[in-house]
Design a protein around this motif. Structure first.
Motif, PDB file in Angstrom:
ATOM      1  N   VAL A 125      12.819  38.683  -3.247  1.00 33.43           N
ATOM      2  CA  VAL A 125      13.623  37.502  -2.935  1.00 33.43           C
ATOM      3  C   VAL A 125      14.231  36.933  -4.208  1.00 33.43           C
ATOM      4  CG1 VAL A 125      13.515  35.103  -2.149  1.00 33.43           C
ATOM      5  CG2 VAL A 125      12.423  36.908  -0.811  1.00 33.43           C
ATOM      6  N   GLU A 126      13.413  36.795  -5.240  1.00 34.03           N
ATOM      7  CA  GLU A 126      13.912  36.236  -6.499  1.00 34.03           C
ATOM      8  C   GLU A 126      14.984  37.131  -7.120  1.00 34.03           C
ATOM      9  OE1 GLU A 126      10.896  34.688  -9.140  1.00 34.03           O
ATOM     10  OE2 GLU A 126       9.516  34.342  -7.466  1.00 34.03           O
ATOM     11  N   SER A 127      14.890  38.435  -6.881  1.00 30.26           N
ATOM     12  CA  SER A 127      15.901  39.355  -7.364  1.00 30.26           C
ATOM     13  C   SER A 127      17.214  39.192  -6.597  1.00 30.26           C
ATOM     14  CB  SER A 127      15.400  40.797  -7.226  1.00 30.26           C
ATOM     15  OG  SER A 127      16.427  41.719  -7.524  1.00 30.26           O
ATOM     16  N   PHE A 164      18.350  36.397  -5.183  1.00 35.70           N
ATOM     17  CA  PHE A 164      18.979  35.124  -5.562  1.00 35.70           C
ATOM     18  C   PHE A 164      19.223  35.003  -7.067  1.00 35.70           C
ATOM     19  CE2 PHE A 164      17.233  34.134  -1.390  1.00 35.70           C
ATOM     20  CZ  PHE A 164      18.294  33.450  -0.816  1.00 35.70           C
ATOM     21  N   LEU A 165      18.683  35.952  -7.834  1.00 36.54           N
ATOM     22  CA  LEU A 165      18.905  35.979  -9.282  1.00 36.54           C
ATOM     23  C   LEU A 165      18.560  34.640  -9.926  1.00 36.54           C
ATOM     24  CD1 LEU A 165      22.290  37.959  -9.200  1.00 36.54           C
ATOM     25  CD2 LEU A 165      20.034  38.856  -9.841  1.00 36.54           C
ATOM     26  N   TRP A 166      17.386  34.144  -9.591  1.00 34.97           N
ATOM     27  CA  TRP A 166      16.967  32.845 -10.099  1.00 34.97           C
ATOM     28  C   TRP A 166      16.658  32.852 -11.593  1.00 34.97           C
ATOM     29  CZ3 TRP A 166      13.491  32.050  -5.232  1.00 34.97           C
ATOM     30  CH2 TRP A 166      14.257  31.453  -4.214  1.00 34.97           C
ATOM     31  N   ASP A 167      16.634  34.044 -12.194  1.00 40.83           N
ATOM     32  CA  ASP A 167      16.397  34.096 -13.643  1.00 40.83           C
ATOM     33  C   ASP A 167      17.680  33.873 -14.443  1.00 40.83           C
ATOM     34  OD1 ASP A 167      17.491  36.486 -12.727  1.00 40.83           O
ATOM     35  OD2 ASP A 167      16.537  37.677 -14.297  1.00 40.83           O
ATOM     36  N   ARG A 168      18.835  33.860 -13.777  1.00 38.85           N
ATOM     37  CA  ARG A 168      20.100  33.624 -14.474  1.00 38.85           C
ATOM     38  C   ARG A 168      20.207  32.147 -14.864  1.00 38.85           C
ATOM     39  NH1 ARG A 168      23.861  37.733 -12.501  1.00 38.85           N
ATOM     40  NH2 ARG A 168      22.645  39.668 -12.682  1.00 38.85           N
ATOM     41  N   LYS A 169      20.734  31.876 -16.042  1.00 42.46           N
ATOM     42  CA  LYS A 169      20.848  30.508 -16.544  1.00 42.46           C
ATOM     43  C   LYS A 169      22.265  29.990 -16.296  1.00 42.46           C
ATOM     44  CE  LYS A 169      16.645  30.735 -18.031  1.00 42.46           C
ATOM     45  NZ  LYS A 169      15.562  30.050 -17.262  1.00 42.46           N
ATOM     46  N   LEU A 170      22.462  29.361 -15.133  1.00 41.66           N
ATOM     47  CA  LEU A 170      23.805  28.920 -14.772  1.00 41.66           C
ATOM     48  C   LEU A 170      24.289  27.751 -15.626  1.00 41.66           C
ATOM     49  CD1 LEU A 170      23.806  29.278 -10.880  1.00 41.66           C
ATOM     50  CD2 LEU A 170      24.322  30.956 -12.656  1.00 41.66           C
ATOM     51  N   ASP A 171      23.377  27.050 -16.270  1.00 44.17           N
ATOM     52  CA  ASP A 171      23.796  26.016 -17.225  1.00 44.17           C
ATOM     53  C   ASP A 171      24.588  26.646 -18.370  1.00 44.17           C
ATOM     54  OD1 ASP A 171      21.404  25.151 -15.769  1.00 44.17           O
ATOM     55  OD2 ASP A 171      21.607  23.318 -16.936  1.00 44.17           O
ATOM     56  N   LYS A 208      22.968  38.334  -4.305  1.00 50.28           N
ATOM     57  CA  LYS A 208      23.195  39.688  -3.823  1.00 50.28           C
ATOM     58  C   LYS A 208      23.021  39.764  -2.307  1.00 50.28           C
ATOM     59  CE  LYS A 208      20.109  41.611  -6.566  1.00 50.28           C
ATOM     60  NZ  LYS A 208      19.329  42.635  -7.289  1.00 50.28           N
ATOM     61  N   ASP A 209      23.670  40.757  -1.699  1.00 55.13           N
ATOM     62  CA  ASP A 209      23.359  41.090  -0.322  1.00 55.13           C
ATOM     63  C   ASP A 209      21.909  41.566  -0.272  1.00 55.13           C
ATOM     64  OD1 ASP A 209      25.866  40.377   0.471  1.00 55.13           O
ATOM     65  OD2 ASP A 209      26.639  42.420   0.629  1.00 55.13           O
ATOM     66  N   GLY A 263      24.732  42.557  -8.217  1.00 50.80           N
ATOM     67  CA  GLY A 263      24.687  41.274  -8.922  1.00 50.80           C
ATOM     68  C   GLY A 263      25.215  41.323 -10.337  1.00 50.80           C
ATOM     69  N   ARG A 264      26.167  42.223 -10.618  1.00 55.39           N
ATOM     70  CA  ARG A 264      26.703  42.356 -11.971  1.00 55.39           C
ATOM     71  C   ARG A 264      27.533  41.121 -12.336  1.00 55.39           C
ATOM     72  NH1 ARG A 264      26.348  47.858 -13.604  1.00 55.39           N
ATOM     73  NH2 ARG A 264      24.320  48.517 -12.824  1.00 55.39           N
ATOM     74  N   GLU A 265      27.531  40.775 -13.631  1.00 58.74           N
ATOM     75  CA  GLU A 265      28.089  39.497 -14.082  1.00 58.74           C
ATOM     76  C   GLU A 265      29.544  39.547 -14.526  1.00 58.74           C
ATOM     77  OE1 GLU A 265      24.624  36.737 -15.835  1.00 58.74           O
ATOM     78  OE2 GLU A 265      25.188  38.396 -17.162  1.00 58.74           O
TER      79      GLU A 265
END
Length: 289
Positions: free
Chosen positions: A79-81, A83-90, A115-116, A234-236
């Protein structure tokens, strides 16, 4: 049932994520109660995980719930992968404050990449949706999933490659697929089922290498690869400059008389690297209403 709460340091607009999920009529969610139920496969097992927002965009907090306590750690990590919750949107927000898109990021802070639910599902959806308007695209993918997928407790699991590989083109034609689109979906699934295409291995390659491999497959062009890299992996740093939505958003944002050409967009996008995916998402968001 197991429950886990996750807090994030920084921005994350979960309500916008729910809005994007709601475009798909088969996703089980409630925007008012701020939850979505996610179908996850682990081998032959099917799991349904509920994710609910408890916090705000500025102070994000989530509750994750599932039923298999023995698989809690792995399912939670999946799940965390997604939603990519490790990305720092700040950090992304601060980066774009130095660009011409700063006003858009002020208006839509914390717009995340999500991600889907499964890379194969994402590839099939992207192939089905290519060159179609959004309404009919989801009509087609809904028919496909309801015909060949499986519903478990109100949550739809999309068909696996082996199932799709066994279909005849005529079965998709009956759902209003064009002959070519039916071939693209089934033939690509056959490559995956036969072990000739490994999506898991692609996830470890660079964007350029993925482009080189996937664009050799009949029916998969640059737009499809860009969208799969973005929503499947989920590429940036993806900017689908040929996408009409991106073009319309830039025309509106800059008050242009005509949509900018894709070459112009790629040029202006040089200032947005290495986070061009966030520009793409925020631009799409600016015209979705």
């Amino acid at each position: 049932m197991w429950t886990k709460e996750v807090s994030i340091n920084g921005l994350f607009d979960f309500d916008y994520t729910l809005l994007r999920f709601s475009f798909d009529p088969l996703v089980d969610l409630n925007c008012d109660e701020r939850w979505v139920r996610i179908p996850l496969r682990m081998g032959s097992e099917k799991h349904i995980i509920k994710v609910q927002a408890l916090g705000t965009t500025e102070e994000p907090k989530f509750r994750i719930q599932g039923y298999d306590e023995e698989k809690q750690e792995e399912l939670s990590a999946r799940v965390e992968s997604i939603f990519l919750w490790d990305r720092k949107l700040d950090s992304i927000y601060r980066f774009y404050q130095q660009t011409r898109l700063a006003p858009l990021f002020d208006q839509y802070p914390g717009t995340p990449i999500v991600k889907d639910f499964n890379p194969y599902d994402a590839l099939m959806k992207t192939i089905i949706h290519q060159q179609l308007n959004m309404k009919f695209a989801y009509t087609l993918s809904t028919r496909y999933i309801q015909s060949f997928g499986e519903e478990v407790d109100g949550v739809w699991f999309q068909p696996q490659p082996e199932k799709v590989a066994s279909l005849d083109y005529s079965q998709l034609r009956k759902l209003q697929f064009s002959q070519r689109k039916a071939e693209y979906v089934i033939d690509t699934s056959r490559m995956i089922a036969d072990g000739k295409l490994h999506l898991g291995e692609l996830a470890g390659l660079s964007d350029e290498e993925v482009f080189r491999i996937l664009t050799k497959i009949r029916g998969i062009g640059p737009w499809t690869v860009e969208n799969w890299l973005l929503f499947g992996l989920g590429r940036e740093n993806l900017l689908p400059a040929a996408d009409i939505g991106i073009q319309n958003a830039l025309k509106k944002f800059w008050g242009l008389n005509a949509k900018p050409h894709k070459d112009e967009i790629y040029k202006m996008g040089e200032d947005w690297a290495p986070y061009r995916s966030y520009a793409s998402l925020t631009l799409w968001r600016s015209i979705e209403s």
